[in-house]
Design a protein around this motif. Structure first.
Motif, PDB file in Angstrom:
ATOM      1  N   LEU A 105     -67.198 118.588  62.735  1.00 47.92           N
ATOM      2  CA  LEU A 105     -67.242 120.137  62.853  1.00 47.92           C
ATOM      3  C   LEU A 105     -68.816 120.490  62.232  1.00 47.92           C
ATOM      4  N   GLY A 106     -69.273 121.801  62.860  1.00 44.65           N
ATOM      5  CA  GLY A 106     -70.589 122.321  62.455  1.00 44.65           C
ATOM      6  C   GLY A 106     -70.748 122.727  61.195  1.00 44.65           C
ATOM      7  N   ASP A 107     -71.923 122.718  60.632  1.00 41.32           N
ATOM      8  CA  ASP A 107     -72.426 123.140  59.142  1.00 41.32           C
ATOM      9  C   ASP A 107     -71.742 124.425  59.144  1.00 41.32           C
ATOM     10  N   GLY A 108     -71.211 124.564  57.739  1.00 39.70           N
ATOM     11  CA  GLY A 108     -70.836 125.777  57.517  1.00 39.70           C
ATOM     12  C   GLY A 108     -69.925 126.271  58.277  1.00 39.70           C
ATOM     13  N   SER A 109     -68.839 125.793  58.747  1.00 43.00           N
ATOM     14  CA  SER A 109     -67.854 126.487  59.707  1.00 43.00           C
ATOM     15  C   SER A 109     -66.428 126.517  59.593  1.00 43.00           C
ATOM     16  N   LEU A 110     -66.116 126.037  58.086  1.00 41.55           N
ATOM     17  CA  LEU A 110     -64.761 126.373  57.568  1.00 41.55           C
ATOM     18  C   LEU A 110     -65.122 127.163  56.192  1.00 41.55           C
ATOM     19  N   GLY A 111     -63.628 127.852  55.921  1.00 36.59           N
ATOM     20  CA  GLY A 111     -63.641 128.602  54.755  1.00 36.59           C
ATOM     21  C   GLY A 111     -62.692 127.578  53.725  1.00 36.59           C
ATOM     22  N   GLY A 112     -62.178 126.608  54.232  1.00 41.11           N
ATOM     23  CA  GLY A 112     -61.495 125.700  53.332  1.00 41.11           C
ATOM     24  C   GLY A 112     -61.512 124.427  53.874  1.00 41.11           C
ATOM     25  N   VAL A 113     -61.280 123.183  53.069  1.00 42.73           N
ATOM     26  CA  VAL A 113     -60.860 121.984  53.248  1.00 42.73           C
ATOM     27  C   VAL A 113     -59.789 121.628  52.345  1.00 42.73           C
ATOM     28  N   LEU A 114     -58.693 120.880  52.665  1.00 45.63           N
ATOM     29  CA  LEU A 114     -57.725 120.501  52.007  1.00 45.63           C
ATOM     30  C   LEU A 114     -57.644 118.975  52.209  1.00 45.63           C
ATOM     31  N   ALA A 115     -57.885 118.090  50.996  1.00 40.19           N
ATOM     32  CA  ALA A 115     -57.978 116.663  50.920  1.00 40.19           C
ATOM     33  C   ALA A 115     -56.502 116.203  49.976  1.00 40.19           C
ATOM     34  N   HIS A 116     -55.322 116.215  50.545  1.00 39.46           N
ATOM     35  CA  HIS A 116     -54.122 116.035  49.658  1.00 39.46           C
ATOM     36  C   HIS A 116     -53.967 114.410  49.597  1.00 39.46           C
ATOM     37  N   TYR A 117     -54.526 113.779  48.546  1.00 41.93           N
ATOM     38  CA  TYR A 117     -54.348 112.476  48.479  1.00 41.93           C
ATOM     39  C   TYR A 117     -54.917 111.830  49.558  1.00 41.93           C
ATOM     40  N   VAL A 139     -68.468 127.161  54.480  1.00 42.39           N
ATOM     41  CA  VAL A 139     -69.493 128.193  54.464  1.00 42.39           C
ATOM     42  C   VAL A 139     -69.722 128.297  52.960  1.00 42.39           C
ATOM     43  N   PRO A 140     -70.839 128.934  52.546  1.00 45.46           N
ATOM     44  CA  PRO A 140     -70.904 129.490  51.138  1.00 45.46           C
ATOM     45  C   PRO A 140     -69.746 130.170  50.503  1.00 45.46           C
ATOM     46  N   GLY A 141     -69.303 129.840  49.726  1.00 42.06           N
ATOM     47  CA  GLY A 141     -68.017 130.405  49.009  1.00 42.06           C
ATOM     48  C   GLY A 141     -66.665 129.667  49.482  1.00 42.06           C
ATOM     49  N   GLY A 142     -66.999 128.666  50.296  1.00 44.01           N
ATOM     50  CA  GLY A 142     -65.766 128.051  50.786  1.00 44.01           C
ATOM     51  C   GLY A 142     -65.486 127.308  49.813  1.00 44.01           C
ATOM     52  N   LEU A 143     -64.128 126.670  49.799  1.00 48.77           N
ATOM     53  CA  LEU A 143     -63.366 126.073  49.213  1.00 48.77           C
ATOM     54  C   LEU A 143     -62.863 124.594  49.561  1.00 48.77           C
ATOM     55  N   LEU A 144     -62.931 123.715  48.500  1.00 49.89           N
ATOM     56  CA  LEU A 144     -62.184 122.406  48.705  1.00 49.89           C
ATOM     57  C   LEU A 144     -60.928 122.269  47.658  1.00 49.89           C
ATOM     58  N   MET A 145     -59.783 121.965  48.065  1.00 51.01           N
ATOM     59  CA  MET A 145     -58.951 121.327  47.179  1.00 51.01           C
ATOM     60  C   MET A 145     -58.647 120.224  47.468  1.00 51.01           C
ATOM     61  N   VAL A 146     -58.759 119.063  46.257  1.00 55.80           N
ATOM     62  CA  VAL A 146     -58.544 117.861  46.450  1.00 55.80           C
ATOM     63  C   VAL A 146     -57.578 117.379  45.363  1.00 55.80           C
ATOM     64  N   SER A 147     -56.525 116.691  46.035  1.00 59.24           N
ATOM     65  CA  SER A 147     -55.584 116.071  45.125  1.00 59.24           C
ATOM     66  C   SER A 147     -55.649 114.476  44.998  1.00 59.24           C
ATOM     67  N   PHE A 148     -55.453 113.902  43.845  1.00 61.31           N
ATOM     68  CA  PHE A 148     -55.899 112.444  43.632  1.00 61.31           C
ATOM     69  C   PHE A 148     -54.971 112.051  42.627  1.00 61.31           C
ATOM     70  N   PHE A 149     -54.717 110.667  42.280  1.00 60.18           N
ATOM     71  CA  PHE A 149     -54.220 110.183  41.019  1.00 60.18           C
ATOM     72  C   PHE A 149     -55.230 109.936  39.945  1.00 60.18           C
ATOM     73  N   GLY A 150     -54.883 110.397  38.873  1.00 61.07           N
ATOM     74  CA  GLY A 150     -56.130 110.346  37.868  1.00 61.07           C
ATOM     75  C   GLY A 150     -55.397 109.730  36.451  1.00 61.07           C
ATOM     76  N   VAL A 151     -56.373 109.695  35.613  1.00 62.37           N
ATOM     77  CA  VAL A 151     -56.061 109.285  34.274  1.00 62.37           C
ATOM     78  C   VAL A 151     -57.258 110.086  33.345  1.00 62.37           C
ATOM     79  N   GLU A 152     -56.676 110.158  32.344  1.00 60.31           N
ATOM     80  CA  GLU A 152     -57.327 110.904  31.156  1.00 60.31           C
ATOM     81  C   GLU A 152     -57.413 110.278  29.799  1.00 60.31           C
ATOM     82  N   GLY A 153     -58.055 110.687  28.890  1.00 52.83           N
ATOM     83  CA  GLY A 153     -58.160 110.005  27.384  1.00 52.83           C
ATOM     84  C   GLY A 153     -58.668 108.776  27.062  1.00 52.83           C
ATOM     85  N   ALA A 154     -57.911 107.675  26.466  1.00 51.26           N
ATOM     86  CA  ALA A 154     -58.520 106.398  26.456  1.00 51.26           C
ATOM     87  C   ALA A 154     -58.688 105.532  27.677  1.00 51.26           C
TER      88      ALA A 154
END
Length: 213
Positions: A105-117, A139-154
């Motif tokens: 894909l070209g530079d700045g060509s998308l408004g959004g990228v989804l990376a679901h796991y 694009v400037p202002g474009g969005l990524l949504m990424v989903s993944f397995f995570g941990v918090e706390g200790a």
């Protein structure tokens, strides 16, 4: 990099039909993920560029959902078997083979990228470069949504943890560490949803949205 990608590609090619049967309707039981996807689509439409890529699209069910939500969506996946299935299941949409590290894909060509796991199989040392590649195509202002397995706390003190995913080896991430990687790649995280696990693994389900400045 090539070795783990070859292994991941072969693993997914070997489970196409089973994977599609298990996951095609899974969002029906995941209200949090559905809500975040709807918000993502709305925000992408607001950028003025509704073109969005579902990277690591698998059987294409989320690509189709993004299309239904008003985006000019197309899917990319490392696995030729998954791409072939997605093309059969959703013949009106576009699906192509691609590596996330080298998006066709070209530079700045998308408004959004989804990376679901779909980034979970990337070794920790290679993730920063992958995220920078995503930032490149937004694009400037474009969005990524990424989903993944995570941990918090200790549990987060251990850093990324490799585990045996049902298809191919994968990694869980401390949520704050992943967010730091997004910022380091030139993306501005602005929303996150962390909730109890939907699987027996015990990891948290994490959805993060970030914007390219």
């Amino acid at each position: 990099m090539a070795e783990h990608q070859d292994e991941t590609r072969a693993a997914y090619d070997g489970v196409v039909e089973l994977y599609a049967s298990l996951f095609a309707g899974r969002l029906e039981a995941q209200p949090f993920a559905r809500a975040m996807l709807g918000t993502f689509a709305e925000l992408v439409r607001g950028t003025g560029n509704s073109r969005a890529s579902d990277v690591g699209c698998g059987p294409g069910h989320l690509t189709a959902m993004l299309h239904e939500l008003g985006l000019d969506a197309f899917g990319l996946d490392l696995s030729p078997g998954m791409v072939a299935y997605a093309r059969r299941a959703h013949p009106a949409l576009r699906f192509d083979e691609a590596r996330m590290e080298e998006l066709p894909l070209g530079d700045g060509s998308l408004g959004g990228v989804l990376a679901h796991y779909s980034m979970i199989h990337t070794p920790p040392g290679e993730l920063a470069a992958l995220l920078a590649e995503v930032a490149r195509v937004l694009v400037p202002g474009g969005l990524l949504m990424v989903s993944f397995f995570g941990v918090e706390g200790a549990a987060a003190g251990a850093g990324p943890v490799r585990f045996d995913h049902k298809v191919a080896p994968a990694y869980s991430w401390p949520v704050d560490r992943f967010v730091e990687l997004l910022a380091g790649a030139g993306l501005m995280p602005f929303a996150r949803l962390v909730h109890d696990p939907a699987s027996e693994r015990g990891f948290l389900d994490v959805h993060v949205m970030a914007r390219r400045p």
